[in-house]
Motif scaffolding. Structure first.
Motif, PDB file in Angstrom:
ATOM      1  N   GLY A 125      10.421   1.259  -0.769  1.00 13.10           N
ATOM      2  CA  GLY A 125       9.345   0.544  -1.442  1.00 13.10           C
ATOM      3  C   GLY A 125       9.104  -0.833  -0.849  1.00 13.10           C
ATOM      4  O   GLY A 125       7.946  -1.246  -0.669  1.00 13.10           O
ATOM      5  N   ARG A 146      -0.697   0.495   0.364  1.00 14.31           N
ATOM      6  CA  ARG A 146       0.751   0.263   0.363  1.00 14.31           C
ATOM      7  C   ARG A 146       1.387   0.804  -0.916  1.00 14.31           C
ATOM      8  O   ARG A 146       2.434   1.468  -0.866  1.00 14.31           O
ATOM      9  N   ALA A 167       4.042   3.911  -1.352  1.00 13.33           N
ATOM     10  CA  ALA A 167       5.298   3.803  -2.095  1.00 13.33           C
ATOM     11  C   ALA A 167       5.398   4.889  -3.153  1.00 13.33           C
ATOM     12  O   ALA A 167       6.467   5.481  -3.363  1.00 13.33           O
ATOM     13  N   SER A 193       7.814  -2.174  -3.894  1.00 11.23           N
ATOM     14  CA  SER A 193       6.658  -2.448  -3.051  1.00 11.23           C
ATOM     15  C   SER A 193       5.857  -3.631  -3.595  1.00 11.23           C
ATOM     16  O   SER A 193       5.436  -4.518  -2.840  1.00 11.23           O
ATOM     17  N   CYS A 248       7.203  -0.332   2.292  1.00 10.43           N
ATOM     18  CA  CYS A 248       5.783  -0.049   2.052  1.00 10.43           C
ATOM     19  C   CYS A 248       5.034  -1.323   1.675  1.00 10.43           C
ATOM     20  O   CYS A 248       3.909  -1.555   2.118  1.00 10.43           O
ATOM     21  N   GLY A 249       5.662  -2.148   0.857  1.00 14.00           N
ATOM     22  CA  GLY A 249       5.036  -3.393   0.454  1.00 14.00           C
ATOM     23  C   GLY A 249       4.801  -4.334   1.615  1.00 14.00           C
ATOM     24  O   GLY A 249       3.829  -5.098   1.631  1.00 14.00           O
TER      25      GLY A 249
END
Length: 229
Positions: free
Chosen positions: A116, A19, A23, A54, A119-120
């Protein structure tokens, strides 16, 4: 969502690393385009914001799922979306002729933070898709925007001149070119210890090109500078 990427959505070391790496890649791609255009916030800035956002989402998930704390998963992410405005505001400047610059860069920082967060949360498919859309808007749609502006009949001109009588000559030149004056804002521009009179014209062109009109006005005696806004 793609089933083959389910391992990224696991809250283990591999998922966390993937992840954060996603990001970093997404933020770097957006920031690279800004860096090439020499904008205030470039490659590293976008990476830091995207990776930081993220990590914020990952922290929220860790607090709830691993430590068992009673918390709202969206709370920290909401603070990122609101707080990024302070960084974005630092990229926006107003020039001496009241032209605003940096809005696109500020918007890019804001959307990089949201990428971000995405993605997190493990939704890397949406993050990469949005990254491609951002590039499409910056590289392709920007050319369409410039073409629309170049073919527009309405333009704004910023003109600096030495004395008030020069304004009458400018208006006479516009009348000679059959240009419709839609609006005039007259003010003074501070340059050192002097305050030079200046005006912002909103004009509607008919049979005259903007470049030719700017050249004609710049040749008027007393006119110091002419710039299209």
């Amino acid at each position: 969502m793609l089933w083959c990427l389910n391992f990224i959505r696991e809250l283990d070391m591999l998922g966390i690393m993937c992840r954060l790496l996603a990001a970093l890649i997404c933020g770097g791609i957006v920031g690279l385009e800004r860096e090439i255009k020499r904008r205030p916030a470039g490659f590293r800035t976008h990476i830091l914001i995207c990776v930081g956002a993220s990590l914020t989402t990952l922290t929220s998930q860790f607090l709830l799922l691993e430590l068992g704390y009673f918390t709202d998963l969206a709370r920290l992410g909401a603070q990122v979306i609101a707080g990024i405005g302070f960084i974005g505001a630092g990229c926006i400047i107003v020039t001496k002729n009241r032209r605003v610059k940096g809005l696109t860069t500020a918007a890019g920082l804001w959307v990089a933070a949201i990428v971000g967060l995405c993605c997190g949360a493990g939704h890397v498919e949406a993050a990469f898709l949005v990254t491609l859309l951002i590039l499409f808007a910056e590289l392709v749609l920007s050319k369409l925007e410039y073409w629309i502006v170049s073919t527009s009949r309405v333009i704004n001109l910023y003109v600096e001149y030495t004395k008030k009588d020069d304004l009458d000559q400018i208006l006479e030149k516009l009348k000679e070119k059959r240009v419709t004056v839609m609006d005039i804002q007259i003010t003074k521009n501070a340059s050192g210890t002097l305050k030079k009179p200046c005006a912002i014209f909103s004009l509607e062109l008919k049979n005259t090109k903007a470049s030719h009109l700017i050249t004609s006005i710049s040749r008027i005696e007393g006119v110091l500078s002419v710039e299209e806004l």
